[in-house]
Design a protein around this motif. Structure first.
Motif, PDB file in Angstrom:
ATOM      1  N   GLU A 124       0.825  -1.214   0.000  1.00 53.09           N
ATOM      2  CA  GLU A 124       0.000   0.000   0.000  1.00 53.09           C
ATOM      3  C   GLU A 124       0.860   1.266   0.000  1.00 53.09           C
ATOM      4  O   GLU A 124       0.576   2.226  -0.722  1.00 53.09           O
ATOM      5  N   ALA A 125       1.921   1.228   0.799  1.00 50.59           N
ATOM      6  CA  ALA A 125       2.795   2.411   0.863  1.00 50.59           C
ATOM      7  C   ALA A 125       3.513   2.633  -0.456  1.00 50.59           C
ATOM      8  O   ALA A 125       3.665   3.775  -0.918  1.00 50.59           O
ATOM      9  N   ALA A 126       3.946   1.529  -1.084  1.00 49.95           N
ATOM     10  CA  ALA A 126       4.664   1.662  -2.357  1.00 49.95           C
ATOM     11  C   ALA A 126       3.737   2.237  -3.433  1.00 49.95           C
ATOM     12  O   ALA A 126       4.120   3.139  -4.180  1.00 49.95           O
ATOM     13  N   ILE A 127       2.519   1.698  -3.499  1.00 49.84           N
ATOM     14  CA  ILE A 127       1.559   2.215  -4.483  1.00 49.84           C
ATOM     15  C   ILE A 127       1.289   3.697  -4.218  1.00 49.84           C
ATOM     16  O   ILE A 127       1.309   4.521  -5.136  1.00 49.84           O
ATOM     17  N   ALA A 128       1.053   4.009  -2.951  1.00 53.13           N
ATOM     18  CA  ALA A 128       0.762   5.397  -2.593  1.00 53.13           C
ATOM     19  C   ALA A 128       1.914   6.317  -2.997  1.00 53.13           C
ATOM     20  O   ALA A 128       1.711   7.470  -3.358  1.00 53.13           O
ATOM     21  N   ALA A 135      -6.084  -3.176  -6.368  1.00 47.78           N
ATOM     22  CA  ALA A 135      -6.181  -2.831  -7.790  1.00 47.78           C
ATOM     23  C   ALA A 135      -6.678  -1.409  -7.967  1.00 47.78           C
ATOM     24  O   ALA A 135      -6.186  -0.670  -8.827  1.00 47.78           O
ATOM     25  N   GLN A 136      -7.641  -1.020  -7.147  1.00 50.45           N
ATOM     26  CA  GLN A 136      -8.149   0.355  -7.242  1.00 50.45           C
ATOM     27  C   GLN A 136      -7.082   1.369  -6.883  1.00 50.45           C
ATOM     28  O   GLN A 136      -6.957   2.413  -7.515  1.00 50.45           O
ATOM     29  N   GLN A 137      -6.306   1.026  -5.846  1.00 47.69           N
ATOM     30  CA  GLN A 137      -5.226   1.941  -5.448  1.00 47.69           C
ATOM     31  C   GLN A 137      -4.191   2.065  -6.576  1.00 47.69           C
ATOM     32  O   GLN A 137      -3.739   3.169  -6.908  1.00 47.69           O
ATOM     33  N   ALA A 138      -3.812   0.912  -7.157  1.00 50.78           N
ATOM     34  CA  ALA A 138      -2.794   0.940  -8.218  1.00 50.78           C
ATOM     35  C   ALA A 138      -3.308   1.699  -9.437  1.00 50.78           C
ATOM     36  O   ALA A 138      -2.568   2.470 -10.058  1.00 50.78           O
ATOM     37  N   GLY A 197      -1.826   4.892 -11.230  1.00 46.52           N
ATOM     38  CA  GLY A 197      -1.214   4.595 -12.526  1.00 46.52           C
ATOM     39  C   GLY A 197       0.049   3.756 -12.432  1.00 46.52           C
ATOM     40  O   GLY A 197       0.966   3.903 -13.237  1.00 46.52           O
ATOM     41  N   VAL A 198       0.106   2.868 -11.436  1.00 52.43           N
ATOM     42  CA  VAL A 198       1.279   1.996 -11.317  1.00 52.43           C
ATOM     43  C   VAL A 198       0.867   0.544 -11.548  1.00 52.43           C
ATOM     44  O   VAL A 198      -0.308   0.181 -11.437  1.00 52.43           O
ATOM     45  N   ALA A 199       1.869  -0.283 -11.864  1.00 50.70           N
ATOM     46  CA  ALA A 199       1.617  -1.706 -12.072  1.00 50.70           C
ATOM     47  C   ALA A 199       1.588  -2.431 -10.727  1.00 50.70           C
ATOM     48  O   ALA A 199       2.329  -2.087  -9.804  1.00 50.70           O
ATOM     49  N   LEU A 200       0.696  -3.394 -10.628  1.00 47.19           N
ATOM     50  CA  LEU A 200       0.706  -4.336  -9.505  1.00 47.19           C
ATOM     51  C   LEU A 200       0.718  -5.703 -10.165  1.00 47.19           C
ATOM     52  O   LEU A 200      -0.301  -6.153 -10.693  1.00 47.19           O
ATOM     53  N   ALA A 201       1.903  -6.325 -10.204  1.00 50.59           N
ATOM     54  CA  ALA A 201       2.092  -7.544 -10.998  1.00 50.59           C
ATOM     55  C   ALA A 201       2.301  -8.736 -10.071  1.00 50.59           C
ATOM     56  O   ALA A 201       2.948  -8.612  -9.030  1.00 50.59           O
ATOM     57  N   ARG A 243       5.161  -2.444 -20.473  1.00 51.07           N
ATOM     58  CA  ARG A 243       4.001  -3.236 -20.903  1.00 51.07           C
ATOM     59  C   ARG A 243       3.027  -3.275 -19.739  1.00 51.07           C
ATOM     60  O   ARG A 243       3.272  -3.931 -18.724  1.00 51.07           O
ATOM     61  N   PHE A 244       1.944  -2.547 -19.895  1.00 50.42           N
ATOM     62  CA  PHE A 244       1.047  -2.341 -18.772  1.00 50.42           C
ATOM     63  C   PHE A 244      -0.281  -3.066 -18.991  1.00 50.42           C
ATOM     64  O   PHE A 244      -0.917  -2.918 -20.025  1.00 50.42           O
ATOM     65  N   THR A 245      -0.694  -3.855 -18.025  1.00 49.59           N
ATOM     66  CA  THR A 245      -1.983  -4.538 -18.065  1.00 49.59           C
ATOM     67  C   THR A 245      -2.709  -4.227 -16.760  1.00 49.59           C
ATOM     68  O   THR A 245      -2.097  -4.286 -15.696  1.00 49.59           O
ATOM     69  N   PRO A 246      -3.981  -3.877 -16.824  1.00 47.09           N
ATOM     70  CA  PRO A 246      -4.704  -3.637 -15.574  1.00 47.09           C
ATOM     71  C   PRO A 246      -4.622  -4.863 -14.668  1.00 47.09           C
ATOM     72  O   PRO A 246      -4.559  -5.996 -15.161  1.00 47.09           O
ATOM     73  N   VAL A 247      -4.640  -4.635 -13.372  1.00 49.52           N
ATOM     74  CA  VAL A 247      -4.406  -5.702 -12.395  1.00 49.52           C
ATOM     75  C   VAL A 247      -5.271  -6.925 -12.697  1.00 49.52           C
ATOM     76  O   VAL A 247      -4.795  -8.049 -12.769  1.00 49.52           O
ATOM     77  N   TRP A 248      -6.543  -6.728 -12.891  1.00 50.10           N
ATOM     78  CA  TRP A 248      -7.454  -7.854 -13.137  1.00 50.10           C
ATOM     79  C   TRP A 248      -7.827  -7.975 -14.602  1.00 50.10           C
ATOM     80  O   TRP A 248      -8.882  -8.490 -14.951  1.00 50.10           O
ATOM     81  N   GLY A 249      -6.971  -7.481 -15.476  1.00 58.41           N
ATOM     82  CA  GLY A 249      -7.159  -7.684 -16.905  1.00 58.41           C
ATOM     83  C   GLY A 249      -7.980  -6.600 -17.577  1.00 58.41           C
ATOM     84  O   GLY A 249      -7.919  -6.432 -18.788  1.00 58.41           O
ATOM     85  N   ALA A 250      -8.789  -5.901 -16.800  1.00 58.30           N
ATOM     86  CA  ALA A 250      -9.582  -4.779 -17.317  1.00 58.30           C
ATOM     87  C   ALA A 250      -9.643  -3.732 -16.203  1.00 58.30           C
ATOM     88  O   ALA A 250      -9.348  -4.031 -15.039  1.00 58.30           O
TER      89      ALA A 250
END
Lengths: 430, 430
Positions: B93-97, B118-121, B125-129, B323-330
């Motif tokens: 959470e801190a990293a995304i923030a 996913a909402q936070q990322a 505008g960051v990747a959560l992979a 190469r960016f993909t939304p966390v849950w694909g959409a």
């Protein structure tokens, strides 16, 4: 929702019509995953009046596929024409030159001209995507190029031609000969009227060349692939293989070896216990071995409208999302031209099957030749006894060299008691 | 070569140390594929003095993992701490923030908090992979989220826990009981000292929840997964399964059904002929069925430093290449909260094994109960005869409902002649 991605489809055969169908049938989920709709705006095919089961009303129609490259509204050209040269190549080159992304299912084009096309695409900063070119619906290109990208790949191999796998599977299940099964497969639409491309291993060799380039990070080298097809596989060898605990599969195998990369397509005996031995019928499989990931295998349908279109549309979604990967996984300047090894340098175990006249001294002559060529036997099997008649003799060897086996077989074939061309099938542990 | 991608690794256990190792061992090919070097600049672990087999000299060292999020030179945080809450969650959470990309192998975190993260990322505008969170080195997330993205997935299933698959395989091969094999697996390091997470199916359920969210494009719903582990699988049932042509595997299965999505983890009987039946030992497998692609199966090593690190580094290469993909694909707004179906609603075929006292009338009582619950038998097998003693009776049913089977089994278990808790294993065609 963002602006749609405008694409053109060149060629409305099985693959092209399949792409149009998938885009329509799954438009909602494709738009969600792509972040925007993907819209077909133009098509090209020879005969406008033919019904292809897809709606073409409202689309711009081009008689000449190459003209799609000049359509200012088209952002991506999907090339579904096929063939390594001619229209397909002209269109892809024109599209790239016009700054359009290209998606293709064309393995011949990529295998033969992929090095030059990659440089053109790189210079123009456009994508040249070809997931559908290898193993149909299996996301094999993506897996090797992105999913396993952290690994040094030692070997990549696969069942890369569904027609051959279908024929070999049917020969085994129904104990029938090649020619008969091929002719039936042609009637069923599983084999082409001119089947040479498939059964002589050329199609598999195109795909292997592509996989090898990706796996080893080197320029694609189709010319170096050693190619043998399945015409000479007999029902007898398939049944003898079963007795020995093997299945016969047409495999493409690329391997990092001392001094370079070996690439070969030929019938193989694989242990029944190997996962790939159980991949039957029209299914394809790709096995990759990486230094950290170990062995990863993927299997699925290797051809057909649905699987191929699935792969083409996956590429389109990547482009819609601006997920960009260099054509061969790294910039062309970062590819290393590692040498390809000739087949003569191959070493491995071999299955040899002779038809010999059943009389004293024959086995001594055969084994004498093998000894003279420093080939060590792992097993020998003589099936049946009928003095004076031809009977099969099966030999399996320990690891030896292709050159030795070839030299020995030439001498064995010349023996009086040997009445047919000996069968040679390489044994592979996968 | 472009500017290096600067990463921090939080946690230097098996996975974290593995990541540092892969990045060092394959730095050349990773840089080529990523388009730039990937450089570890900071690490965090509890005990600085411990030797982890990786060089940490010259790296910034943080006692507190969460502090990595504040390091201005770090672009990507690799979370290898584990656990659904605590430090791992706080760090992510801190990293995304802080606007940093995050790569994690943490299935518990994604399964439990993945919707919110996913909402936070997305907001930042960051990747959560999280490729490494499911099926180790198999690029299953990438295959489902990108490779098969053109498809409406009907079912996704898999062998998602290597410890359970190892135990079940060993029980079968060595005809030994669960407790004994578990204790040996613990000694060999294949099972944790506290094995509950694995053998009670929780780990597999985390992974299944993630796969189901990706496959069906809906918010992750770990709470809805029906979970049973392998503690109650007996050597007797494994050997009876073999007789009937089945193997027992712990599967996670998510399926689109009338009215919603079913998600369940439990021991299953799968036909020996099914490809997944042959995935043995510590190997994992994922099978996806899409409307156009058909069935695709992937298998490989599901755990261990090498395979897991391979997946983490693949995510890092994607980030290096943008190469960016939304966390849950959409986008989270495009996910559809389809309802999860309760296990009561499940229908399928069942294997039931009773221990009954061998005396007249018992079978009539048992089959009478099944008839009363409208359960139709596919086969019945009574093993051995020993009047007055307990003998196993095996029943397999045609398709019926979980509710009916549960009701019938409660009555059967209460019969005088039934001397142990009946065994119930669901039969799955895959």
């Amino acid at each position: 929702m963002n602006r749609p991605l405008a694409i053109a489809v060149a060629g409305l055969g099985t693959v092209g019509a399949g792409v149009v169908n998938v885009l329509r049938a799954n438009a909602d989920i494709i738009a969600a995953r792509a972040g925007r709709p993907i819209t077909v705006t133009a098509v090209s095919a020879r005969d406008r009046s033919r019904d292809r089961g897809v709606p073409v009303a409202g689309l711009r129609w081009y008689e000449d596929a190459v003209a799609l490259a000049a359509d200012p509204q088209v952002e991506v050209v999907v090339e579904c024409i096929g063939g390594s040269d001619g229209k397909a190549k002209a269109l892809v080159e024109a599209a790239i030159a016009a700054g359009k992304h290209v998606v293709t299912a064309n393995k011949a084009l990529l295998a033969v001209h992929g090095a030059a096309l990659a440089q053109q695409a790189e210079a123009k900063g456009v994508a040249l995507a070809f997931e559908a070119s290898v193993a149909g619906g299996i996301p094999a290109i993506k897996a090797v190029r992105e999913g396993l990208a952290a690994n040094r790949i030692q070997r990549i191999a696969g069942i890369l031609n569904g027609t051959c796998n279908y024929i070999l599977t049917t020969m085994r299940n129904e104990r029938r000969e090649f020619a008969e099964v091929l002719s039936e497969a042609q009637k069923l639409g599983y084999a082409e009227a001119d089947p040479s491309f498939d059964i002589d291993g050329i199609d598999a060799a195109h795909k292997l060349a592509i996989l090898a380039a990706l796996a080893f990070g080197r320029p694609v080298d189709f010319g170096a692939v050693h190619v043998e097809g399945i015409r000479e596989v007999s029902a007898l060898d398939i049944s003898l293989a079963e007795e020995l605990g093997y299945r016969i599969k047409l495999l493409g195998i690329a391997k990092r070896e001392e001094g370079g990369i070996s690439t070969r397509v030929h019938p193989c005996m694989v242990p029944v216990s190997a996962p790939i031995a159980r991949v039957d019928g029209v299914f394809n499989a790709v096995v990759a071995e990486g230094d950290f990931v170990g062995r990863v295998m993927m299997e699925g349908r290797g051809a057909g409208a649905g699987p191929t279109a699935s792969a083409v549309v996956a590429d389109l979604i990547d482009i819609a999302r601006a997920r960009f990967t260099p054509v061969w996984g790294a910039a062309t300047s970062a590819l290393k031209p590692e040498p390809s090894l000739p087949m003569d340098r191959h070493t491995g175990a071999y299955y040899l099957r002779l038809m010999v006249v059943d009389r004293p001294g024959v086995i001594a002559d055969v084994t004498g030749v093998l000894r003279d060529n420093a080939i060590s036997l792992e097993s020998m099997l003589q099936r049946g006894r009928s003095p004076g008649e031809a009977v099969p003799v099966v030999l399996t060897t320990h690891e030896t060299s292709e050159a030795s086996v070839r030299a020995a077989l030439a001498r064995i074939a010349a023996l009086d008691a040997v009445v047919e061309k000996p069968a040679l099938i390489r044994i592979e542990a996968l």
